[in-house]
Design a protein around this motif. Structure first.
Motif, PDB file in Angstrom:
ATOM      1  N   UNK A 150       0.822  -1.213   0.000  1.00 54.32           N
ATOM      2  CA  UNK A 150       0.000   0.000   0.000  1.00 54.32           C
ATOM      3  C   UNK A 150       0.853   1.258   0.000  1.00 54.32           C
ATOM      4  N   UNK A 151       2.007   1.202   0.647  1.00 52.33           N
ATOM      5  CA  UNK A 151       2.810   2.417   0.797  1.00 52.33           C
ATOM      6  C   UNK A 151       4.243   2.005   1.136  1.00 52.33           C
ATOM      7  N   UNK A 152       5.185   2.446   0.339  1.00 52.78           N
ATOM      8  CA  UNK A 152       6.576   2.034   0.580  1.00 52.78           C
ATOM      9  C   UNK A 152       7.162   2.693   1.828  1.00 52.78           C
ATOM     10  N   UNK A 153       6.495   3.717   2.357  1.00 51.09           N
ATOM     11  CA  UNK A 153       6.984   4.327   3.595  1.00 51.09           C
ATOM     12  C   UNK A 153       6.641   3.494   4.827  1.00 51.09           C
ATOM     13  N   UNK A 154       5.778   2.498   4.648  1.00 48.10           N
ATOM     14  CA  UNK A 154       5.442   1.636   5.795  1.00 48.10           C
ATOM     15  C   UNK A 154       6.592   0.650   6.000  1.00 48.10           C
ATOM     16  N   UNK A 155       7.246   0.785   7.131  1.00 52.81           N
ATOM     17  CA  UNK A 155       8.456  -0.006   7.388  1.00 52.81           C
ATOM     18  C   UNK A 155       8.197  -1.220   8.271  1.00 52.81           C
ATOM     19  N   UNK A 156       7.059  -1.218   8.953  1.00 55.54           N
ATOM     20  CA  UNK A 156       6.831  -2.281   9.935  1.00 55.54           C
ATOM     21  C   UNK A 156       5.336  -2.565  10.031  1.00 55.54           C
ATOM     22  N   UNK A 157       4.985  -3.827  10.127  1.00 55.97           N
ATOM     23  CA  UNK A 157       3.570  -4.194  10.278  1.00 55.97           C
ATOM     24  C   UNK A 157       3.410  -5.159  11.453  1.00 55.97           C
ATOM     25  N   UNK A 158       2.424  -4.891  12.288  1.00 56.06           N
ATOM     26  CA  UNK A 158       2.009  -5.834  13.323  1.00 56.06           C
ATOM     27  C   UNK A 158       0.659  -6.409  12.909  1.00 56.06           C
ATOM     28  N   UNK A 159       0.542  -7.720  13.030  1.00 54.14           N
ATOM     29  CA  UNK A 159      -0.743  -8.370  12.760  1.00 54.14           C
ATOM     30  C   UNK A 159      -1.076  -9.204  13.978  1.00 54.14           C
ATOM     31  N   UNK A 160      -2.316  -9.103  14.438  1.00 52.62           N
ATOM     32  CA  UNK A 160      -2.661 -10.025  15.497  1.00 52.62           C
ATOM     33  C   UNK A 160      -4.120 -10.377  15.481  1.00 52.62           C
ATOM     34  N   UNK A 161      -4.402 -11.533  16.108  1.00 55.13           N
ATOM     35  CA  UNK A 161      -5.770 -12.028  16.259  1.00 55.13           C
ATOM     36  C   UNK A 161      -6.074 -12.042  17.746  1.00 55.13           C
ATOM     37  N   UNK A 162      -7.256 -11.569  18.088  1.00 53.62           N
ATOM     38  CA  UNK A 162      -7.576 -11.397  19.506  1.00 53.62           C
ATOM     39  C   UNK A 162      -8.879 -12.097  19.866  1.00 53.62           C
ATOM     40  N   UNK A 163      -9.029 -12.357  21.156  1.00 56.11           N
ATOM     41  CA  UNK A 163     -10.314 -12.838  21.695  1.00 56.11           C
ATOM     42  C   UNK A 163     -10.750 -11.858  22.777  1.00 56.11           C
ATOM     43  N   UNK A 164     -12.054 -11.808  23.094  1.00 57.75           N
ATOM     44  CA  UNK A 164     -12.504 -10.930  24.176  1.00 57.75           C
ATOM     45  C   UNK A 164     -11.838 -11.316  25.491  1.00 57.75           C
ATOM     46  N   UNK A 165     -11.589 -10.306  26.308  1.00 50.29           N
ATOM     47  CA  UNK A 165     -10.910 -10.550  27.578  1.00 50.29           C
ATOM     48  C   UNK A 165     -11.244  -9.414  28.523  1.00 50.29           C
ATOM     49  N   UNK A 166     -10.814  -9.551  29.757  1.00 49.76           N
ATOM     50  CA  UNK A 166     -10.943  -8.416  30.673  1.00 49.76           C
ATOM     51  C   UNK A 166      -9.864  -7.407  30.308  1.00 49.76           C
ATOM     52  N   UNK A 167     -10.100  -6.144  30.654  1.00 57.49           N
ATOM     53  CA  UNK A 167      -9.116  -5.107  30.331  1.00 57.49           C
ATOM     54  C   UNK A 167      -7.807  -5.430  31.031  1.00 57.49           C
ATOM     55  N   UNK A 168      -6.716  -5.267  30.313  1.00 57.07           N
ATOM     56  CA  UNK A 168      -5.412  -5.508  30.915  1.00 57.07           C
ATOM     57  C   UNK A 168      -4.712  -4.179  31.141  1.00 57.07           C
ATOM     58  N   UNK A 169      -3.403  -4.241  31.296  1.00 49.88           N
ATOM     59  CA  UNK A 169      -2.653  -3.050  31.695  1.00 49.88           C
ATOM     60  C   UNK A 169      -2.859  -1.878  30.743  1.00 49.88           C
ATOM     61  N   UNK A 170      -3.020  -2.168  29.482  1.00 50.76           N
ATOM     62  CA  UNK A 170      -3.162  -1.087  28.519  1.00 50.76           C
ATOM     63  C   UNK A 170      -4.606  -0.661  28.326  1.00 50.76           C
ATOM     64  N   UNK A 171      -5.497  -1.190  29.128  1.00 50.33           N
ATOM     65  CA  UNK A 171      -6.896  -0.845  28.990  1.00 50.33           C
ATOM     66  C   UNK A 171      -7.569  -1.589  27.845  1.00 50.33           C
ATOM     67  N   UNK A 172      -6.895  -2.587  27.276  1.00 51.85           N
ATOM     68  CA  UNK A 172      -7.488  -3.335  26.173  1.00 51.85           C
ATOM     69  C   UNK A 172      -8.504  -4.320  26.727  1.00 51.85           C
ATOM     70  N   UNK A 173      -9.555  -4.567  25.948  1.00 45.99           N
ATOM     71  CA  UNK A 173     -10.520  -5.558  26.394  1.00 45.99           C
ATOM     72  C   UNK A 173     -10.410  -6.813  25.544  1.00 45.99           C
ATOM     73  N   UNK A 174      -9.245  -7.014  24.964  1.00 41.74           N
ATOM     74  CA  UNK A 174      -9.030  -8.208  24.170  1.00 41.74           C
ATOM     75  C   UNK A 174      -7.687  -8.826  24.543  1.00 41.74           C
ATOM     76  N   UNK A 175      -7.564 -10.075  24.197  1.00 45.56           N
ATOM     77  CA  UNK A 175      -6.330 -10.795  24.472  1.00 45.56           C
ATOM     78  C   UNK A 175      -5.763 -11.308  23.162  1.00 45.56           C
ATOM     79  N   UNK A 176      -4.582 -10.884  22.772  1.00 47.47           N
ATOM     80  CA  UNK A 176      -4.008 -11.394  21.526  1.00 47.47           C
ATOM     81  C   UNK A 176      -3.633 -12.871  21.695  1.00 47.47           C
ATOM     82  N   UNK A 177      -4.154 -13.714  20.818  1.00 47.47           N
ATOM     83  CA  UNK A 177      -3.795 -15.131  20.879  1.00 47.47           C
ATOM     84  C   UNK A 177      -2.816 -15.496  19.754  1.00 47.47           C
TER      85      UNK A 177
END
Ligand SMILES: [Zn+2]
Length: 487
Positions: A150-177
């Motif tokens: 999509x763009x040659x200026x993009x140097x790094x990509x994170x991909x993840x799949x998550x499931x619902x979870x209780x909020x963790x330290x970052x306030x996320x309500x999902x858990x990356x599996x």
């Protein structure tokens, strides 16, 4: 426009492509919900039970309903809104390929022309409701190809799949599996292989497969001897602190200070030496997808070093990001495993928080962390005892960026540079884009004052007066020392 259409589809039950793909998924969720309600007392299997490492060897074909509940509301935006054109283009292209999982979020962050991206899916095959490694790897391969093209200026990509979870330290309500991080160069080296076989994403550094995912993935190699095992780069260690076993681990895993050998003092760093023109930039609460890669790129571009106080739970979820920090030569410090207020914990829990974070960092980098930053700078006599027993230096700060609430960039920069001098320690957080955008301005501002960003270890000598030595039995105010109010 496809994104708008996508949202409309979600709001209006027309024959939209995404909705069609979601229907069987939602039907399964509804059916599972009914089943779970009907048989809740007779069904001992739960997400909590599945969290236990002792259950990992068992193969269950169907994840519990609560792990498949759709994340985020129907109004949720797929695009994050940071680089909207890039994000829309990527989301459109991803919707045009046949995804196996629901696309939750596309984000592209940009700082000084350097970009990083993340793509987030909800785990669970849309057609079958099952967890499949192949589905996640195929979607991850599609995401990498789409984003990097999509763009040659993009140097790094994170991909993840998550499931619902209780909020963790970052306030996320999902858990990356499942999580995967790739630099453009490492992706390009493997792009042909990945195009031919999505499983080749396993060779992209450390790819993490959560034990919870492996427990339910019917194509997990441990369930089928005909399949090749995950390669050594795939990170599949049992979790330290998740699930019902955490209380048990707390009771047995925390290495308590040895009461028999009195350790009367603890070292504390309020600031570094004033005799060298060095300042420590400390970045707390990571690693964080999208943001940590951008921070690392900014630091690399400016040839500057920083100090990362990491949360063990997040290091465990994004192992490649932690390794990237270490490999770039930055200092890694202990910020506990769950980012809990240590003043609210007993000594055994404090010990377990420190040791669990060290365990994760030790697994991934081999490093023993010498510096401890209690979350919020909040400590008690028990924290001092635990730090003392581990020869850790409690590290506070002189300048607080106040960036946890994502204020404007100019405000962050001003807070970090006002009154800065040799030995200052700047506190920043690694969770929001404005922190990254402020970083180059802070580095330039320091250098304009003849100051150089440094590692904490370069800010003091072994017996240096900059390290305050405290009696651990010192009577402390109830809320610990308040760094911002201190002279
Ligand atoms: Zn923190």
């Amino acid at each position: 426009m496809a994104v708008d259409r996508l949202r409309q589809d979600q709001e209006t039950p027309a024959a939209g492509k995404l909705l069609m793909r979601q229907l069987p998924f939602l039907t399964i969720i509804a059916a599972l919900g009914l089943l779970a309600t009907a048989a809740s007392s007779a069904q001992p299997e739960s997400a909590e039970a599945a969290d236990s490492p002792s259950h990992i060897a068992l193969h269950r074909s169907q994840p519990p309903a609560k792990l498949l509940m759709p994340l985020e509301g129907e109004q949720a935006q797929v695009v994050k809104g940071l680089c909207v054109e890039d994000e829309k283009r990527i989301a459109e292209q991803l919707q045009s390929v046949s995804l196996h999982q629901r696309l939750l979020r596309v984000a592209v962050g940009e700082v000084e022309g350097v970009k990083a991206a993340l793509v987030k899916f909800q785990a669970g095959d849309l057609l079958t409701g099952q967890f499949q490694l192949a589905a996640m790897e195929t979607d991850a391969a599609a995401a990498l190809a789409t984003v990097f093209s999509a763009d040659t200026d993009i140097r790094h990509v994170d991909v993840w799949s998550v499931v619902p979870s209780v909020a963790n330290a970052g306030g996320q309500s999902h858990r990356p599996v499942f999580s995967l991080s790739a630099a453009r160069s490492s992706y390009l080296a493997l792009a042909d292989s990945i195009n031919n076989d999505p499983q080749a994403v396993r060779r992209l550094g450390v790819v993490r497969y959560d034990p919870l995912l492996l427990c339910y993935a019917s194509d997990n190699p441990s369930h089928n001897s005909a399949l090749v095992p995950l390669p050594p780069t795939a990170y599949t260690k049992a979790l330290v602190g998740y699930g019902a076993d955490w209380q048990h681990i707390l009771a047995s895993n925390g290495r308590l200070p040895d009461n028999a050998s009195p350790e009367p003092t603890v070292r504390m760093m309020l600031h570094g030496t004033r005799s060298r023109r060095r300042v420590a930039i400390t970045i707390d609460d990571g690693p964080c997808p999208l943001i940590t890669p951008l921070i690392l790129q900014v630091l690399n571009r400016h040839q500057a070093v920083a100090n990362f106080f990491v949360v063990g739970e997040k290091a465990e979820q994004y192992p490649q990001l932690l390794r990237d920090i270490a490999q770039a030569g930055h200092l890694i410090g202990n910020h506990t495993y769950h980012h809990r207020r240590l003043s609210e914990l007993g000594i055994q829990e404090i010990a377990a928080e420190l040791d669990a974070c060290q365990t994760v960092v030790g697994w991934l980098t081999g490093e023993v962390m010498r510096y401890l930053r209690p979350p919020g700078g909040d400590y008690t006599a028990e924290v001092l005892r635990c730090a003392s027993a581990r020869s850790q230096i409690i590290t506070l700060w002189t300048h607080n960026a106040g960036d946890w609430a994502n204020p404007p960039v100019s405000e962050i920069v001003q807070r970090c540079l006002t009154g800065v001098r040799p030995g200052s320690i700047i506190l920043m957080h690694g969770g929001d884009i404005n922190s990254v955008r402020a970083l180059p301005l802070i580095i330039r501002g320091l250098r304009a004052r003849g100051l150089e960003p440094a590692l904490l270890s370069e800010m003091h000598g072994p017996n240096c007066p900059e390290l305050l030595t405290l009696d651990v039995a010192l009577h402390l105010p109830q809320n610990g020392w308040q760094p911002d109010k201190a002279k």
